[in-house]
Design a protein around this motif. Structure first.
Motif, short mmCIF file in Angstrom:
data_model
loop_
_atom_site.label_atom_id
_atom_site.label_comp_id
_atom_site.label_asym_id
_atom_site.label_seq_id
_atom_site.Cartn_x
_atom_site.Cartn_y
_atom_site.Cartn_z
N ASN B 185 0.98 -1.24 -0.04
CA ASN B 185 -0.03 -0.15 0.01
C ASN B 185 0.76 1.30 0.06
O ASN B 185 0.73 2.19 -0.74
CB ASN B 185 -1.01 0.02 1.00
CG ASN B 185 -0.16 -0.17 2.50
OD1 ASN B 185 0.50 -1.24 2.48
ND2 ASN B 185 -0.35 0.70 3.59
N GLU B 186 1.90 1.29 0.88
CA GLU B 186 2.93 2.41 0.72
C GLU B 186 3.44 2.44 -0.59
O GLU B 186 3.77 3.74 -0.82
CB GLU B 186 3.96 2.17 2.12
CG GLU B 186 3.28 2.20 3.26
CD GLU B 186 4.36 1.70 4.43
OE1 GLU B 186 5.34 1.11 3.89
OE2 GLU B 186 3.93 1.54 5.49
N ASP B 189 0.84 4.09 -2.83
CA ASP B 189 0.76 5.70 -2.52
C ASP B 189 1.81 6.05 -3.24
O ASP B 189 1.41 7.43 -3.86
CB ASP B 189 1.00 5.77 -0.99
CG ASP B 189 -0.12 5.08 -0.18
OD1 ASP B 189 -1.33 4.90 -0.81
OD2 ASP B 189 -0.09 5.32 0.90
N THR B 193 1.23 9.33 -6.09
CA THR B 193 1.52 10.52 -5.80
C THR B 193 2.81 11.05 -6.54
O THR B 193 3.32 12.13 -6.20
CB THR B 193 1.39 10.87 -4.35
OG1 THR B 193 2.30 9.84 -3.78
CG2 THR B 193 0.25 10.66 -3.75
N ASP B 195 5.82 10.27 -5.61
CA ASP B 195 6.81 10.34 -4.75
C ASP B 195 8.05 9.26 -4.88
O ASP B 195 7.77 8.17 -5.60
CB ASP B 195 6.24 10.17 -3.29
CG ASP B 195 5.60 11.54 -2.86
OD1 ASP B 195 5.69 12.77 -3.17
OD2 ASP B 195 4.45 11.22 -1.74
N TYR B 217 -10.18 5.18 -2.21
CA TYR B 217 -8.95 5.35 -1.28
C TYR B 217 -8.52 3.86 -0.71
O TYR B 217 -9.28 2.90 -0.76
CB TYR B 217 -9.41 6.08 -0.22
CG TYR B 217 -9.87 7.50 -0.56
CD1 TYR B 217 -9.15 8.56 -0.70
CD2 TYR B 217 -11.17 7.73 -0.86
CE1 TYR B 217 -9.49 9.78 -0.93
CE2 TYR B 217 -11.68 8.94 -1.16
CZ TYR B 217 -10.94 9.91 -1.37
OH TYR B 217 -11.58 11.38 -1.77
N TRP B 218 -7.39 3.81 -0.21
CA TRP B 218 -7.04 2.77 0.27
C TRP B 218 -6.06 3.18 1.64
O TRP B 218 -5.35 4.22 1.48
CB TRP B 218 -6.01 1.71 -0.48
CG TRP B 218 -4.93 2.43 -1.19
CD1 TRP B 218 -3.61 2.26 -0.60
CD2 TRP B 218 -5.16 3.31 -2.61
NE1 TRP B 218 -3.04 3.06 -1.89
CE2 TRP B 218 -3.71 3.62 -2.65
CE3 TRP B 218 -6.22 3.39 -3.31
CZ2 TRP B 218 -3.38 4.16 -3.88
CZ3 TRP B 218 -5.81 4.17 -4.35
CH2 TRP B 218 -4.39 4.45 -4.72
N GLU B 219 -6.00 2.39 2.65
CA GLU B 219 -5.19 2.71 4.16
C GLU B 219 -5.17 1.27 4.81
O GLU B 219 -5.67 0.41 4.65
CB GLU B 219 -6.09 3.76 4.90
CG GLU B 219 -7.32 2.97 5.40
CD GLU B 219 -8.06 4.35 6.20
OE1 GLU B 219 -8.32 5.42 5.74
OE2 GLU B 219 -8.53 3.82 7.51
#
Lengths: 311, 293
Positions: B185-186, B189, B193, B195, B217-219
């Protein structure tokens, strides 16, 4: 003016509904005469695409344009697909449905391209039968578009326009005349595009498509990524003089610019409906960078409608 | 060439289009030759103008593989970022679409077997990539689910205190949970984005995926959050779910407070569409109050 056989009303100048323009259309409600939507994008979608389609359908006439009917495939008609298509057509009140005179796969595969068919008596019999089945099931006119092709088959025993004309006569389907596709195929195969137009009964033409293409030197690619070139506008004017009022739609599927640019390009068709002389093209506007949209996977089906200029 | 049956011609052309490698390889492939020998196949295409028959069918071949790789890249940007464009494209063109050719009317379904394909592959990173693909598939699937009305705070406030143990919740369609073996997930992300890409850790990871106002969304969830939410999403009564949670994890005063906040957060995120209030005196299926809509 020659009325079309099905008395399909002239909706005016339409634009293909594309996901990059959703926000603009919902916010600004631009004065577009009608929208054409790629059927496959909306058949089973329940999220944002369904929401947008329903909002657009509340305010504009909508015509469904498919890319997976595969009426030219030797496979039988896919009634599961047709059931979804009919439900969608009912929901958005599409007065007719359109797809392409092509095949997209056999043995239940779908290569997601608009592939050429051999223009033979066998193909004609087979496709006529399938078209009749589709129209009976859908309970509304079926209008088939001529596709841009890059290959022709040695086994063909008649021209593309003769095949179209005979198919329409035998099956009672209509024609979506894509003027850009006629131009592209004429270039790629060396025939006279006006001969194609001359040989089609104007009463069977229900709609026009216009789009840009890419000249690769040895051949043209139907990329839908730019303005319509002057020669295609002239061909549209030539065809339109034979038919009179027909729905006209501009397709732009790659490097899609701001909505107003696409809409203005569609409205240029007005000039060619009335002008004796060919009007000059408007200023070329550099397409803006498409927004990054991870959230809707729509562009995939829309891109089946065209080739990539990266080829 | 005359009188090649329509089905033969189309099966040959499809075999040539779908075969990876060069057009020459495709023309000579067993799949294509089963329908037309290479020289007969080329004779099936009219040889005129500036392009040879092989170049003409090559246009369709190039477009086929471009469409397949572009379509998969839209659904699996994380896997593509990890593998790199060249390796990703080769994997899709040479292996995935050969093993899982599209049989749907829509390209949106093309990638539905990708996680399973990756897990069964010979790639050294296959388990991690399959986890990443599982998450990306769940994100994609959430996009097409039906929009539903959301459970409101007013409706929750109307539940009598003594009735809380017997309520069940109706989840929205666009919510799902995953338990994966890597912290993908990270990584996703960071890809979305734009990053710096983090290292993917080999650890058990619980992930909540949901859509709110058409955005997905995911978290990451804690094991306790995951346990309780999975029970509630399965339709278990609130009281039974808390009891099951207590069986698995000690619930102290602090955690009771946490549960209160978790639940408020999940309602705020729009994970539930309605509530059913059940009578504890009756059979569990005997519902006496309808949901909110």
């Amino acid at each position: 003016m020659t009325p079309n056989k099905w008395n399909i009303p002239d909706l005016g100048f339409g634009v293909g509904l594309r996901s990059v323009h959703y926000d603009h259309i919902l916010e600004h409600r631009p004065p577009v005469d009608w929208f054409e939507v790629i059927s496959e994008t909306y058949l089973e979608s329940g999220g944002r695409v369904r929401y947008v389609l329903d909002r657009v359908a509340e305010q504009y006439p909508i015509v469904l344009h498919g890319v997976s009917l595969s009426v030219g495939s030797s496979d039988p008609v896919n009634f599961g697909y047709l059931k979804l298509l009919k439900a969608l057509a009912d929901r958005v009140r599409s007065p007719y449905i359109s797809d392409h005179l092509c095949w997209t796969g056999v043995n239940a595969h779908n290569v997601h391209d608009l592939l050429p068919i051999p223009y033979t008596e066998e193909s004609l019999r087979h496709i006529t039968q399938k078209v009749k089945q589709v129209m009976e099931f859908m309970e509304r006119p079926l209008v088939l578009e001529n596709v841009s092709t890059y290959a022709q088959f040695s086994s063909s025993s008649m021209s593309e326009w003769e095949f179209h004309a005979r198919l329409m006569e035998d099956s009672q389907c209509g024609m979506l005349m894509d003027v850009n596709n006629i131009y592209v195929s004429a270039y790629n195969h060396g025939f006279d595009p006006k001969e194609f137009i001359d040989r089609i009964d104007p009463a069977l033409v229900c709609q026009y498509h216009l789009a840009g293409h890419t000249n690769k030197g040895t051949h043209l690619l139907d990329t839908h990524n730019d303005h319509v070139i002057d020669e295609v506008w002239e061909l549209y004017q030539y065809a339109y003089q034979r038919t009179g009022g027909r729905n006209t739609l501009l397709e732009w599927d790659e490097d899609i610019p701001d909505f107003d640019v696409v809409h203005q390009e569609a409205l240029k068709a007005r000039e060619y409906r009335t002008a004796e002389q060919v009007a000059p093209s408007g200023p070329r506007v550099r397409p803006s960078t498409p927004p990054v949209m991870r959230l809707t996977p729509l562009e995939k089906n829309e891109r089946v409608n065209s080739m990539s200029h990266d080829l | 060439m005359k009188n090649v049956p329509l089905s033969t011609l189309q099966q040959w052309m499809q075999a040539v289009i779908e075969h990876p490698g060069s057009t020459g390889d495709a023309l000579r492939s067993d799949e294509a030759s089963a329908h037309l020998p290479p020289d007969e196949g080329l004779k099936a295409i009219v040889n005129t103008g500036a392009l040879t028959p092989a170049e003409r069918i090559g246009i369709y071949r190039k477009m086929f593989f471009l469409r397949m790789t572009e379509s998969m890249a839209i659904d699996y940007p994380g896997v593509k970022a990890f593998l790199g464009e060249e390796r990703f494209d080769r994997l899709i063109a040479d292996e995935y679409v050969k093993q899982y050719p599209s049989s749907s009317y829509t390209l949106n379904h093309l990638g539905r077997y990708f996680p399973a394909f990756l897990r069964a592959s010979a790639l050294p990173e296959r388990e991690m990539l399959a986890d990443l693909a599982e998450l990306e598939l769940a994100v994609t699937n959430s996009l097409d689910t039906a929009e539903m009305p959301l459970l409101t705070a007013e409706r929750i406030a109307a539940i009598q205190p003594e009735g809380w143990g017997d309520v069940t919740f109706v989840p929205i369609q666009a919510v799902s949970l995953l338990t994966l073996g890597h912290s993908v997930n990270e990584y996703l992300d960071a890809v979305i984005t734009d990053d710096a890409l983090p290292m993917i850790q080999h650890r058990s990871t619980h992930i909540l995926i949901y859509r709110r106002t058409f955005r997905t969304y995911w978290e990451e969830l804690t094991p306790q959050q995951y346990r309780l939410l999975s029970l509630l999403l399965s339709g278990m009564r609130f009281g039974d779910a808390l009891a099951a949670l207590a069986d698995a994890f000690p619930i102290d005063a602090s955690m009771q407070n946490d549960i209160f906040h978790w639940f408020g957060d999940w309602v705020g995120k729009g994970l539930f569409s309605g509530i059913h209030e059940h009578s504890s005196a009756n059979n569990h299926d005997d519902e006496h109050t309808a949901s909110t809509h």
